[in-house]
Design an enzyme around this catalytic site. Structure first.
Site, mmCIF file in Angstrom:
data_model
loop_
_atom_site.group_PDB
_atom_site.id
_atom_site.type_symbol
_atom_site.label_atom_id
_atom_site.label_comp_id
_atom_site.label_asym_id
_atom_site.label_seq_id
_atom_site.Cartn_x
_atom_site.Cartn_y
_atom_site.Cartn_z
ATOM 1 N N THR A 49 0.827 -1.199 0.000
ATOM 2 C CA THR A 49 0.000 0.000 0.000
ATOM 3 C C THR A 49 0.866 1.256 0.000
ATOM 4 O OG1 THR A 49 -1.651 -1.220 1.259
ATOM 5 C CG2 THR A 49 -1.852 1.191 1.237
ATOM 6 N N TYR A 137 6.324 -12.647 4.974
ATOM 7 C CA TYR A 137 5.126 -12.275 4.219
ATOM 8 C C TYR A 137 5.111 -13.029 2.893
ATOM 9 C CZ TYR A 137 2.110 -9.005 1.562
ATOM 10 O OH TYR A 137 1.140 -8.429 0.781
ATOM 11 N N LYS A 165 2.518 -13.663 7.499
ATOM 12 C CA LYS A 165 1.397 -12.994 6.826
ATOM 13 C C LYS A 165 1.133 -13.715 5.514
ATOM 14 C CE LYS A 165 0.121 -8.607 4.592
ATOM 15 N NZ LYS A 165 0.664 -7.281 4.217
#
Lengths: 300, 300, 300, 300
Positions: A49, A137, A165
């Site tokens: 993001t 991740y 994640k």
């Protein structure tokens, strides 16, 4: 015992740019402040993001420091430090630790597909140079490499790799992690449309940019789960699922920027080649937001 | 108002063969009786588990009649009538209705990929020839065609298509069905490893062969959902997930037959080209079953 | 030495139906005659193009006999005998042999995904019951199972499995077959848009329904390859590639039927659920055919 | 008329590092010299083989200058200037032009999936700032975005985008480019195992790292194509296909470095996280190389 500093809703700010293409740090701090005030349980700058890969080293450092100063210990911070080379990843991880980050998030970015052994050595090398926890991740769609559950299990043997994640969008990956690693393992969901399924499967937290737009509904889902109230969780999930799908489909930086502007906030500029949503997309987002805005305030 | 005769756990019997390769109807009836006694909320013969496509027309008819006689109205019956051609599908659907089936299940089996229009006309043609409800079934892995959520929505406009069974393994399909069709639509999960996620998403029922082996855990999951007790649902799901994955991975007819024999029941023979599990697979299944058998009895 | 009765262009007739839904045998024989007269090097009834899986046993037998009578030994015949069960496959293979077929083609049709061992035993069982050669056919898109190159290599150890037809559309599969099996192995291309790449890679033949519409261009490609004239092969390939893509994309039975009618031939009726091409599709096909019809006659 | 400075075999050097992790420029120049001497028709530094994304800006500039100085106009040079952001791509493209590159290669690297419009504006922005030709490069496996044939066609409308490099491994993409764009369009194959199929389809050139190891066979394939001698092209292709597959499967920088060492050349060090091939992989490569080394010298 593993050090696991995050649970609940971990919010991802965008990195806004000014009209000259520079990172707009004052606006960034305002957006972080909004997220903390909205009740987010953690702040994660320099994620996908936050367009981490599009930033220069000094820009990454400035964003890291701005986050930590602005959050000021009110909630834990999770700083993205992923880089294509191992040396650069170590460099940024050490910077984040020194700046006061609670933990760092690392995705094994790849241009050339990495072997499992290369990935293990990459994490090992970084982990040995810092003392704060690491969230590993997995997101093949952006990172380009898909870590198998078995590899993720292996990474958790590294002492300060304490969190996983998962963003593949396959809830069965979470079942495997839970079954293989026991109830103590902390796995986090990074696929917004799977928020309900992941919490049902026992996810510790939800890594999401959605609190930039609908924090009340996001926290409402987590609170229903905490209350063991599946019926309410389902209800509040279906109230937000259209927005969750929209922001994923359109790309988080573009969609969050547009949403902020629709909510009357400044979303700043994007860095090329990323372009703003077109008019049809903005209208679609406006319609989605208008039907859920009031619901959101009820929860917040 | 739509006629939706199923909810909860809909159990799929295998079709056992004798040593000469004929359908073993007495054994089939005993297996159906076990499923009814175990508390299953519906019985679904001639599904994938029941090797529908491997049977001749007279065999299909005998299995249909045996099911309805054995169940004798204690729970509703859902008879598989799928066929490559439209005419044959109509033939078997009419037979099932006349024999007393509660509803029929139809997957658009394809050799040549069907267009959406061909699929709609296929369902239309069958639906116009019977009065009982139809469950439309989407399972690209066995049927060879993947019906989009939009197409499934269109099929629900046919008056007696009242139920959707989704087996893609993608929980986002269920979100779409619920959002697009409202809370009244009845969708059923046919992907065993998604049982928890599907119920969390609001599935009306679970179509599964697992009650042949672990009915207590299967009903236990559904009861926890009915009680809005997500923590218990998660616990009982993780107790059965290894078995659910095993039977799907190995093929339901082969895995259920082997499991029945490990439980001391007769599983009959398979019809070629299907072959029994090999020794390593049987050992793996034995280990999975031994760790959950006691748990299962607690629930049943 | 292996018995390999086919090379060049092996033509697949459609199975036409009359307006009452019965197989139109007189029309079928006329279509076979056209293919033989066009210069095709082999005739292959009851393939995917011939909607094998949609036919009853008596229909399959009538089509087999009609083919062999009509061809009358002018070129070799390759009869499709695939079936979901092993017993039925044996039944039809024996029928074809007795009726005078040169060879049979077998794809391991699957509803339940077959293990490699199940596939090997399936071919073994059929091969032991007939004396004519078998072409093993790999086409995951219609058959539902993808046989690895290593499995295909294993099947070639069965004495009368002497030919491989590859329809995955991946030319690297053909490289593997050629490298692993040597120059003597006969592999055939079943993916129309790969016709040039497959011949370049050394394919012995091309299994195609295209000679129903453009036999001159099809034979022209093969002749250019025989002449070691790549420049001409490329030229004649690009002249037909749009048609090859069209018939594959729209489904061979539907597209060939429409094309026959555009050429002034009778294409008969389809069996439901298959429906004719819609008007836009017919117009598109008309346009493609009109630009290449003359070219085709130059070659034929 | 479009300016298309490349045809034949365009060779990609690796970027070697010294034991301290710095780019080893003297070794790089020696490796470039080998490629020029081997008869390569063009030299392409800073491609995937040259680990472009793992280099700093000064390192990229040094490699660019070293290439142009070493090649000294004997063959054209194609410099990779791809970058995640548009501004940086412009920066490196201008540097390459000023340094004397014949053309630049640009893949739309993506972290966030780019829309078609974003990709078009990205190329437009770069193209407007330089005067030398651009080769647009499609490789979803490394770049993360798959440009459709229609988008590639659109990019060719930009005046100095004159060449397309296709690395999807799907020969049908090349058919489309040729059909849609006419015989004048220059498309290049970047998928080594497709070398024969691509030349058969009309590719203008082959972008490959293989000339680092087997230049004779690589040029031999191209020469057979130029001679319209398909039989010879097929023969020389099958002699090299195992090596082509190996270097792609193992990753070009790792495999080329190992191959150079097996040939008695210095391959330098890799930059982490990339690690050398393991012993089994090196043995496999040794075996492949030993069977084709002599063949290679016959051609060179």
């Amino acid at each position: 015992m593993k050090h696991i500093p995050f649970k609940g809703v971990i919010a991802y700010p965008i990195t806004p740019f000014d009209k000259d293409g520079k990172v707009d740090l004052p606006l960034f701090r305002r957006l972080v402040e909004r997220l903390v005030n909205s009740g987010s349980h953690g702040i994660a700058p320099l994620g996908s993001t936050g367009v981490l890969p599009y930033l220069s080293d000094p820009e990454k450092e400035a964003v890291t420091e701005a986050t930590i100063q602005q959050v000021a210990g009110r909630v834990p911070t999770l700083v993205g430090v992923s880089n294509l080379t191992t040396d650069k990843t170590i460099y940024h991880a050490r910077f984040a630790e020194k700046a006061g980050a609670t933990a760092v998030m690392i995705i094994p970015m790849s241009y050339w597909k990495l072997t499992d052994q290369e990935i293990i050595e990459h994490y090992d090398a970084v982990a040995s140079k810092i003392s704060i926890p690491i969230m590993a991740y997995n997101n093949p769609a952006t990172g380009g490499v898909d870590m198998s559950p078995a590899l993720l299990k292996r990474l958790l043997e590294i002492p300060n790799v304490t969190m996983i994640k998962e963003s593949t969008g396959d809830v069965q990956r979470m079942h495997y992690l839970r079954k293989e690693l026991g109830e103590e393992v902390a796995f986090y969901n990074g696929s917004n449309p799977l928020a309900l399924a992941a919490f049902a499967a026992g996810a510790t937290g939800w890594c999401t940019a959605a609190p930039n737009l609908i924090p009340g509904l996001n926290m409402g889902l987590y609170n229903a789960i905490l209350n063991n109230d599946l019926a309410s969780a389902r209800k509040v999930f279906y109230e937000q699922v259209d927005l969750l799908k929209f922001i994923v489909t359109k790309g988080l930086p573009r969609a969050i920027k547009a949403g902020l502007q629709l909510l009357g906030e400044d979303g700043g500029h994007l860095r090329g080649p990323l372009k703003p949503l077109n008019n049809d997309e903005i209208l679609e987002l406006e319609q989605i937001l208008s039907t859920i805005k009031e619901l959101d305030y009820q929860f917040s």
